[in-house]
Design a protein around this motif. Structure first.
Motif, PDB file in Angstrom:
ATOM      1  N   ASP A 142       0.869  -1.178   0.000  1.00  0.00           N
ATOM      2  CA  ASP A 142       0.000   0.000   0.000  1.00  0.00           C
ATOM      3  C   ASP A 142       0.900   1.220   0.000  1.00  0.00           C
ATOM      4  O   ASP A 142       1.603   1.481   0.977  1.00  0.00           O
ATOM      5  N   LEU A 143       0.906   1.937  -1.119  1.00  0.00           N
ATOM      6  CA  LEU A 143       1.740   3.119  -1.259  1.00  0.00           C
ATOM      7  C   LEU A 143       0.849   4.338  -1.444  1.00  0.00           C
ATOM      8  O   LEU A 143      -0.170   4.271  -2.141  1.00  0.00           O
ATOM      9  N   GLU A 144       1.238   5.428  -0.837  1.00  0.00           N
ATOM     10  CA  GLU A 144       0.499   6.681  -0.964  1.00  0.00           C
ATOM     11  C   GLU A 144       1.291   7.650  -1.828  1.00  0.00           C
ATOM     12  O   GLU A 144       2.526   7.717  -1.730  1.00  0.00           O
ATOM     13  N   ARG A 145       0.572   8.408  -2.666  1.00  0.00           N
ATOM     14  CA  ARG A 145       1.233   9.398  -3.528  1.00  0.00           C
ATOM     15  C   ARG A 145       1.839  10.488  -2.650  1.00  0.00           C
ATOM     16  O   ARG A 145       1.205  11.012  -1.742  1.00  0.00           O
ATOM     17  N   ASP A 146       3.090  10.852  -2.945  1.00  0.00           N
ATOM     18  CA  ASP A 146       3.757  11.949  -2.244  1.00  0.00           C
ATOM     19  C   ASP A 146       3.053  13.262  -2.584  1.00  0.00           C
ATOM     20  O   ASP A 146       2.652  13.477  -3.723  1.00  0.00           O
ATOM     21  N   ARG A 147       2.950  14.118  -1.608  1.00  0.00           N
ATOM     22  CA  ARG A 147       2.390  15.463  -1.826  1.00  0.00           C
ATOM     23  C   ARG A 147       3.519  16.366  -2.276  1.00  0.00           C
ATOM     24  O   ARG A 147       4.544  16.459  -1.638  1.00  0.00           O
ATOM     25  N   ASP A 148       3.350  16.993  -3.415  1.00  0.00           N
ATOM     26  CA  ASP A 148       4.409  17.869  -3.947  1.00  0.00           C
ATOM     27  C   ASP A 148       4.387  19.234  -3.331  1.00  0.00           C
ATOM     28  O   ASP A 148       3.482  19.739  -2.834  1.00  0.00           O
TER      29      ASP A 148
END
Length: 144
Positions: free
Chosen positions: A138-144
């Protein structure tokens, strides 16, 4: 005649929902692997996803491993899996799910990828030297 038009329309509409590239982004999260012998492993994973590539770095037990592949998509969501310039498998995508399989000698791998609500989920299994291992991530998108 109406049935033919309806079926043709459904087939065309179905192709509109097929992904023809991966959702780009950097993702991070955790994974859990289970060996056929019963051994369990937890690990950290980071993935860089572009339209046609997924490059992942795994950290487990002080070790660092990398895994990458390219997907050469056609217009209907089907793709060839390319590693180090050679075709090693095939896959397909629909709306949020993709699935692919590869075989290199005695090594085989299949994995389902899901891109949903800023997450990148992976579920798969591989056989290497006759040993079966399954995993989920389960990977979460990094917040830019």
């Amino acid at each position: 005649m109406k049935k033919v038009v309806l079926i043709a329309g459904l087939l065309v509409a179905g192709n509109l929902f097929a992904m023809t590239q991966f959702p780009a982004g950097n993702y991070h999260g955790k994974g859990h692997a289970v060996h056929q012998s019963g051994k369990n492993e937890k690990y950290l994973v980071e993935s860089r996803v572009t339209g046609e590539t997924i490059e992942s770095t795994y950290r487990a037990g002080g070790e660092l491993m990398k895994y990458a592949f390219q997907a050469r998509f056609d217009k209907n969501g089907f793709f060839d899996v390319i590693m180090e310039g050679a075709k090693v498998g095939t896959g397909y995508c629909m709306s949020v799910w993709c699935h692919y399989s590869i075989r290199i000698g005695d090594f085989s791998l299949e994995e389902t990828l899901t891109f949903y609500q800023e997450h990148f989920y992976r579920l798969g299994q591989k056989t290497n030297d006759g040993k079966l291992i399954s995993w989920e991530e389960d990977l979460e998108r990094d917040r830019d």
